[in-house]
Design a protein around this motif. Structure first.
Motif, short mmCIF file in Angstrom:
data_model
loop_
_atom_site.label_atom_id
_atom_site.label_comp_id
_atom_site.label_asym_id
_atom_site.label_seq_id
_atom_site.Cartn_x
_atom_site.Cartn_y
_atom_site.Cartn_z
N ALA A 18 3.92 3.36 -3.73
CA ALA A 18 2.66 2.69 -3.35
C ALA A 18 1.55 3.72 -3.22
N HIS A 19 0.39 3.37 -3.75
CA HIS A 19 -0.77 4.27 -3.59
C HIS A 19 -1.31 4.15 -2.17
N ASN A 20 -1.98 5.22 -1.73
CA ASN A 20 -2.55 5.29 -0.38
C ASN A 20 -3.53 4.16 -0.06
N TYR A 21 -4.04 3.43 -1.07
CA TYR A 21 -5.00 2.35 -0.83
C TYR A 21 -4.34 0.98 -0.69
N GLN A 22 -3.02 0.94 -0.81
CA GLN A 22 -2.36 -0.37 -0.77
C GLN A 22 -2.45 -1.01 0.62
N ARG A 23 -2.23 -2.32 0.67
CA ARG A 23 -2.22 -3.05 1.94
C ARG A 23 -1.22 -2.42 2.90
N ASP A 24 -1.46 -2.53 4.20
CA ASP A 24 -0.58 -1.96 5.22
C ASP A 24 0.88 -2.39 4.99
N GLU A 25 1.09 -3.70 4.75
CA GLU A 25 2.46 -4.24 4.63
C GLU A 25 3.19 -3.60 3.44
N VAL A 26 2.44 -3.26 2.40
CA VAL A 26 3.05 -2.65 1.21
C VAL A 26 3.36 -1.18 1.49
N GLN A 27 2.40 -0.48 2.10
CA GLN A 27 2.63 0.93 2.46
C GLN A 27 3.88 1.05 3.34
N ASP A 28 3.99 0.15 4.33
CA ASP A 28 5.08 0.25 5.29
C ASP A 28 6.45 -0.02 4.67
N ALA A 29 6.47 -0.79 3.58
CA ALA A 29 7.76 -1.13 2.96
C ALA A 29 8.12 -0.19 1.80
N ALA A 30 7.19 0.67 1.40
CA ALA A 30 7.42 1.50 0.21
C ALA A 30 8.35 2.68 0.50
N ASP A 31 8.99 3.17 -0.55
CA ASP A 31 9.81 4.39 -0.40
C ASP A 31 8.92 5.62 -0.39
N TYR A 32 7.88 5.61 -1.19
CA TYR A 32 6.93 6.73 -1.24
C TYR A 32 5.52 6.17 -1.27
N ILE A 42 6.36 12.10 -8.64
CA ILE A 42 7.58 11.42 -8.19
C ILE A 42 8.14 10.57 -9.33
N ALA A 43 7.25 9.83 -10.00
CA ALA A 43 7.70 8.96 -11.09
C ALA A 43 8.41 9.76 -12.18
N SER A 44 7.94 11.00 -12.40
CA SER A 44 8.55 11.80 -13.48
C SER A 44 9.87 12.43 -13.04
N GLU A 45 10.06 12.60 -11.74
CA GLU A 45 11.25 13.34 -11.27
C GLU A 45 12.35 12.47 -10.67
N ILE A 46 11.99 11.32 -10.13
CA ILE A 46 12.96 10.55 -9.34
C ILE A 46 14.07 9.94 -10.21
N ARG A 47 15.27 9.88 -9.63
CA ARG A 47 16.38 9.26 -10.35
C ARG A 47 16.53 7.82 -9.89
N CYS A 48 16.29 6.89 -10.77
CA CYS A 48 16.48 5.46 -10.47
C CYS A 48 16.36 4.72 -11.79
N ARG A 49 16.67 3.42 -11.74
CA ARG A 49 16.61 2.63 -12.97
C ARG A 49 15.27 1.90 -13.08
N VAL A 50 14.75 1.49 -11.89
CA VAL A 50 13.53 0.67 -11.87
C VAL A 50 12.50 1.28 -10.92
N ILE A 51 11.25 1.30 -11.35
CA ILE A 51 10.15 1.71 -10.45
C ILE A 51 9.25 0.49 -10.28
N VAL A 52 9.02 0.10 -9.02
CA VAL A 52 8.02 -0.95 -8.76
C VAL A 52 6.77 -0.21 -8.32
N PHE A 53 5.72 -0.28 -9.13
CA PHE A 53 4.51 0.50 -8.86
C PHE A 53 3.46 -0.38 -8.19
N CYS A 54 3.28 -0.18 -6.90
CA CYS A 54 2.26 -0.94 -6.17
C CYS A 54 0.99 -0.10 -6.19
N GLY A 55 0.10 -0.46 -7.09
CA GLY A 55 -1.13 0.31 -7.30
C GLY A 55 -1.92 -0.45 -8.35
N VAL A 56 -2.51 0.27 -9.28
CA VAL A 56 -3.21 -0.40 -10.39
C VAL A 56 -2.57 0.01 -11.72
#
Ligand code: 13P
Ligand code: SF4
Length: 297
Positions: A18-32, A42-56
């Protein structure tokens, strides 16, 4: 919602950025939660199958460019950055014809198509460093004229800027800074480099969103007024609960606010909206992003 999201994340091997401008509820639930540069890294380095990008959209596109093997989801299809639409690939080609042999640096707030045409990319966190490290006396900078003007004050190089701007930061005026100084003479004023030049000149400090957080951690001021999107207020208050923060103006980025927690949940439930970039564009855009990650770290 938080429990549903947690279960979905585990089941899908997903992370929420989540980007720093996201809604409070989204920031609080995000991993980063982070600035544009941190999230790209982080997107380039993290190991996972799916990225949910809360931003634009351009942020999700960056993740898809850097990690094509991952499934990148943008929860709200319409979440876009108006500044990124103020320049096209054709515009960059014409600019390059007009100024041959001049490197083109694009702000990260651009489409994959535009990045594919540029030499290197930058964010507000590393723009000064990248401009100064380039081996050229003249640089084309797109699309943010305010950031371009700010860079011109931080380098001996000639900066030729495109005439784009962020409608959210443009709302902040010199009057807002002067009123704040009158009302709270002891407060520190920290603004984003996307602000108008006169706002930047009147502020105490200029930082991107990550820099603002680092500054707030070490500042002795009890009250800090920020010139940027209001989502930063929650981010700052969470990190520095003993300090006071206020915004210089009512600066809401409507696109950053489109994503609610339920959209992040639905993104994982319905696997939407998948962001992909055509391979020929992706390869060239990745060169510009890789250069930023290498030079701007
Ligand atoms: P940062 O890179 O400072 O997080 O800013 C991104 C942005 O969109 C500013 O409007
Ligand atoms: Fe784009 Fe401005 Fe919104 Fe940032 S705050 S995403 S630059 S419109």
């Amino acid at each position: 919602m938080r429990d549903r999201l947690r279960r979905l994340k585990e089941g899908n091997d997903a992370v929420i950025l989540a980007h720093n401008y996201q809604r409070d509820e989204v920031q609080d639930a995000a991993d980063y939660v982070g600035d544009s540069f941190e999230l790209s890294k982080i997107a380039s380095e993290i190991r996972c199958r799916v990225i949910v990008f809360c931003g634009v959209d351009f942020m999700a596109e960056n993740a898809a460019i850097l990690s094509p093997e991952k499934q990148v989801l943008l929860p709200v299809k319409e979440a876009t950055c108006p500044m990124s639409h103020m320049i096209s690939r054709k515009d960059v080609r014409q600019l390059k014809k007009r100024y041959p042999e001049t490197p083109v640096v694009c702000y990260v707030n651009t489409s994959a198509d535009v990045k594919a045409e540029c030499d290197t990319c930058c964010t507000s966190a590393n723009a000064v460093k990248i401009i100064n490290a380039l081996d050229a006396d003249r640089i084309l900078f797109v699309p943010d004229r305010n950031l371009g003007d700010y860079l011109a004050t931080k380098t001996d190089k000639e900066i030729i800027s495109w005439n784009g701007f962020c409608p959210t930061h443009q709302v902040i005026t010199l009057g807002d800074v002067l009123i704040k100084r009158q009302e709270q003479p002891d407060c520190e004023i920290v603004v984003h480099p996307e602000c108008r030049p006169e706002v930047i000149a009147a502020a105490d400090y200029v930082y991107g969103t990550g820099g603002m957080l680092r500054h707030a951690a070490k500042s002795k001021a009890r009250h800090i007024a920020i010139g940027t999107e209001v989502g930063m207020l929650h981010r700052l208050a969470t990190q520095e609960p003993n300090k006071e923060f206020s915004a210089l103006a009512d600066t809401v980025c409507p696109n950053m606010k489109r994503t609610r927690l339920k959209d992040a949940v639905q993104a994982l439930e319905q696997k939407k909206y998948r962001v992909t970039v055509p391979e020929n564009v992706r390869k060239d855009a990745k060169k510009a992003l890789d250069k930023m990650l290498e030079m701007g770290a």
